[in-house]
Enzyme design. Structure first.
Site, short mmCIF file in Angstrom:
data_model
loop_
_atom_site.label_atom_id
_atom_site.label_comp_id
_atom_site.label_asym_id
_atom_site.label_seq_id
_atom_site.Cartn_x
_atom_site.Cartn_y
_atom_site.Cartn_z
N ASP A 151 -3.34 -13.36 -1.88
CA ASP A 151 -2.94 -11.96 -2.02
C ASP A 151 -1.46 -11.78 -1.63
O ASP A 151 -0.68 -11.17 -2.37
CB ASP A 151 -3.86 -11.10 -1.13
CG ASP A 151 -3.48 -9.64 -1.11
OD1 ASP A 151 -3.82 -8.94 -2.08
OD2 ASP A 151 -2.85 -9.19 -0.13
N ILE A 190 3.45 1.88 1.88
CA ILE A 190 4.84 1.70 2.35
C ILE A 190 5.78 1.79 1.16
O ILE A 190 5.61 1.07 0.18
CB ILE A 190 5.02 0.31 3.02
CG1 ILE A 190 4.01 0.11 4.14
CG2 ILE A 190 6.43 0.14 3.51
CD1 ILE A 190 4.00 -1.31 4.71
N GLY A 226 0.83 -1.22 0.00
CA GLY A 226 0.00 0.00 0.00
C GLY A 226 0.85 1.25 0.00
O GLY A 226 1.57 1.54 -0.96
N LYS A 251 2.01 -10.69 -3.90
CA LYS A 251 2.90 -9.60 -3.47
C LYS A 251 4.34 -10.09 -3.29
O LYS A 251 5.27 -9.41 -3.69
CB LYS A 251 2.36 -8.99 -2.18
CG LYS A 251 1.06 -8.19 -2.40
CD LYS A 251 0.40 -7.84 -1.09
CE LYS A 251 -0.86 -6.99 -1.28
NZ LYS A 251 -1.64 -6.89 -0.03
N GLU A 277 -12.97 -8.50 3.28
CA GLU A 277 -13.97 -8.58 2.22
C GLU A 277 -15.04 -9.61 2.62
O GLU A 277 -14.77 -10.53 3.38
CB GLU A 277 -13.32 -9.08 0.92
CG GLU A 277 -12.12 -8.28 0.47
CD GLU A 277 -12.50 -7.06 -0.31
OE1 GLU A 277 -13.68 -6.95 -0.71
OE2 GLU A 277 -11.63 -6.20 -0.51
N1 HSE Z 1 -6.80 -7.17 0.88
C1 HSE Z 1 -5.52 -6.55 1.00
C2 HSE Z 1 -5.05 -6.64 2.47
C3 HSE Z 1 -5.60 -5.12 0.54
O1 HSE Z 1 -5.85 -7.03 3.33
O2 HSE Z 1 -3.89 -6.37 2.75
C4 HSE Z 1 -4.30 -4.50 0.13
O3 HSE Z 1 -3.67 -5.16 -0.93
#
Ligand code: HSE
Length: 403
Positions: free
Chosen positions: A196, A131, A129, A200, A185
Site C-alpha cells: 500500500d 491530508i 487520506g 502511494k 484488515e
Molecule cells: N490501509 C490503509 C492504511 C488505508 O492503513 O493506511 C488508507 O489507504
C-alpha cells in the site's frame, strides 16, 4: 445547482455523502452553486438510509445522464473501477477518486483520457487520506525543485509499530490487536508487506518528478520482520522505528524505496504515532515542509474527495495539468544509495574490531539483547553493506537509519 454521482457506497463513498450533505452551505458558498448527489451506485440496498432514494445498481444510469458533471469513484480495487472511470471520462465527466491502486496502476492512461476529453481526473484522496498533499505538491510547491519526499503513508503499520514501541508487543500480537480494533484488515498483506505504501510513494514520486514512476520498480520491505529486539535497540538509542516510503534525487540518481527505518528525535517524522500519516517534502527553495493528519477513515478521506469535487466542478470544461507525463522515469538501482545502518550481530562487544573492518568505523550499541551486539555503521552504500554483511556472518538483522 450542479449534479454529481458516487460509485461505491462503502466507507469513503458514504463519507462523501455525509460531507456533501453536512457542509452543503459551505460548499455552496465556495462554489457559488449548490451541489446535489443525483445518483449513488452500489450493488447493495440501504433500506431506511436517505441514500436509498438516489441509489442505482446500473452504472449506465450515471454514465448516460447528461446532468451529471462529476463522478466520484470510491469503489476501490482495479475492476470494474478502471472501466467505469474510463467510460465516465470518455462521456465528458470529471472523476474524483480515492483509489490508490487505480491511480498507481492506470493513472497515466486515465490522465490522458481526461486530457483528450477536456475533463479532469483528480485523485487528491489517494495518498494520505484527508491530508492535503497532492494539490500542495502540484500547486503550492510548483516553484520548487522537490528533491525528496519521505512519508509514513500507511496507518495500519504505523499503529502496529507504535504498539510494539510503547507496549513491547510482538508484531503478531500488535497485528491481532489492530485487527480486533478494526484498524487492520483481516487480510493485512497489502499493509504489512508495504504494498500500500509502495503505491502511494509511486504516486507522489510521479508528481515530484513529473514523469510516470512504476510502483513495480520500487524496492519494498514491509514490517513483518521487525522484532521486539529491534525496538530494544531503538529504545537504547532514543530513536523510533517507522515504515518509511521515500523518493529522493541525489547525485544525478533518482531513488525510491519502502522499508522500515530508524528515525532520530530531530526528524519531523519521529513522533508520528498511531494511525496518523505524515509526509515530509524537501524543496530546494522552501526547505522542509511537513504534512500531517489522518491518512484513512471515512470523513477524513471524504473531505479530500469533496475538495476534488469542487475543483472538478470549477474546471468542468477545461483540463488542468494535475498529474505527470506518460514518459517513464527510470529509477536508479538502490545498491548505490548511501545510508547508515544499525546491524545486529551474534556475539558481544569483543567483535568491535571485526565489525569496524567489515563496515568501517562505527559505534557499538549494546541494548542488552542476549547473545548479540548492535553496531551503527558509517554511511555506506546498500551494495557495500550487503557484501560486508554476508562476509561477516552471524548477522541477525539490520535497519536503515533515516538521515
Ligand atoms: N490501509 C490503509 C492504511 C488505508 O492503513 O493506511 C488508507 O489507504
Amino acid at each position: 445547482m450542479r449534479q454529481i454521482a458516487i460509485m461505491g457506497f462503502g466507507t469513503i463513498g458514504s463519507g462523501v455523502f455525509d460531507v456533501v450533505n453536512t457542509n452543503r452551505e459551505i460548499l455552496r458558498k465556495n462554489l457559488g452553486e449548490e451541489i446535489q448527489i443525483k445518483h449513488v451506485l452500489d450493488l447493495r440496498d440501504f433500506p431506511g438510509h436517505p441514500v436509498q432514494a438516489v441509489l442505482t445498481h446500473d452504472v449506465n444510469v450515471i454514465l448516460e445522464d447528461p446532468e451529471v458533471d462529476v463522478v466520484v469513484e470510491t469503489m476501490g480495487g482495479l475492476e470494474p473501477a478502471f472501466t467505469f472511470v474510463r467510460r465516465a471520462l470518455e462521456a465528458g465527466k470529471c472523476v474524483a477518486t480515492s483509489n490508490k491502486e487505480l491511480v498507481a496502476q492506470h493513472g497515466t492512461e486515465l490522465l490522458r483520457v481526461a486530457r483528450e476529453n477536456s475533463v479532469n481526473f483528480f485523485f487528491g484522496a489517494s495518498v494520505g487520506g484527508g491530508i492535503p498533499i497532492i494539490r500542495p505538491l502540484l500547486r503550492s510547491l510548483c516553484a520548487d525543485d522537490v528533491e525528496e519526499i519521505t512519508g509514513i503513508l500507511n496507518g495500519t503499520t504505523n499503529y502496529i509499530l507504535t504498539k510494539m514501541a510503547q507496549e513491547g508487543s510482538s508484531f503478531e500480537d500488535a497485528l491481532r490487536e489492530a485487527q480486533d480494533n478494526g484498524f487492520a484488515e483481516r487480510k493485512p498483506e497489502a499493509d504489512v508487506e508495504g504494498f500500500d505504501a509502495c503505491r502511494k510513494i509511486a504516486i507522489l514520486s510521479s508528481l515530484m518528478l513529473g514523469r510516470r514512476v512504476d510502483f513495480a520498480d520500487i524496492p519494498t520491505e514491509g514490517i513483518t520482520g521487525i522484532t521486539k529486539e529491534d525496538f530494544r535497540y531503538a529504545a537504547k538509542l532514543g530513536w523510533s522505528i517507522k515504515l518509511l516510503a521515500s523518493s529522493r534525487k541525489e547525485n544525478g540518481h533518482v531513488y525510491a524505496m519502502v522499508a522500515p527505518g530508524l528515525v532520530k528525535p530531530g526528524h519531523p517524522l519521529f513522533a508520528v504515532c498511531d494511525v496518523f500519516n505524515a509526509i515530509m517534502v524537501h524543496g530546494n527553495m522552501v526547505d522542509d515542509v511537513m504534512f500531517y493528519g489522518r491518512g484513512a477513515g471515512s470523513h477524513a478521506t471524504a473531505s479530500a474527495v469533496t475538495a476534488d469535487i469542487l475543483c472538478a466542478l470549477r474546471f468542468r470544461h477545461q483540463n488542468v495539468y494535475a498529474g505527470w507525463d506518460a514518459e517513464k522515469q527510470a529509477l536508479s538501482d538502490v545498491g548505490s544509495w548511501e545510508k547508515q545502518f544499525l546491524v545486529r550481530a551474534a556475539g558481544d562487544a569483543s567483535r568491535e574490531e571485526e565489525l569496524a573492518r567489515a563496515f568501517g568505523q562505527g559505534i557499538l550499541v549494546d541494548a542488552g539483547v542476549d547473545g548479540e551486539i548492535g553496531y551503527l555503521t558509517p554511511v555506506i552504500s546498500e551494495e557495500k553493506f550487503a557484501e560486508a554483511s554476508a562476509a561477516l556472518g552471524g548477522v541477525r538483522g539490520r535497519i536503515r537509519v533515516q538521515a
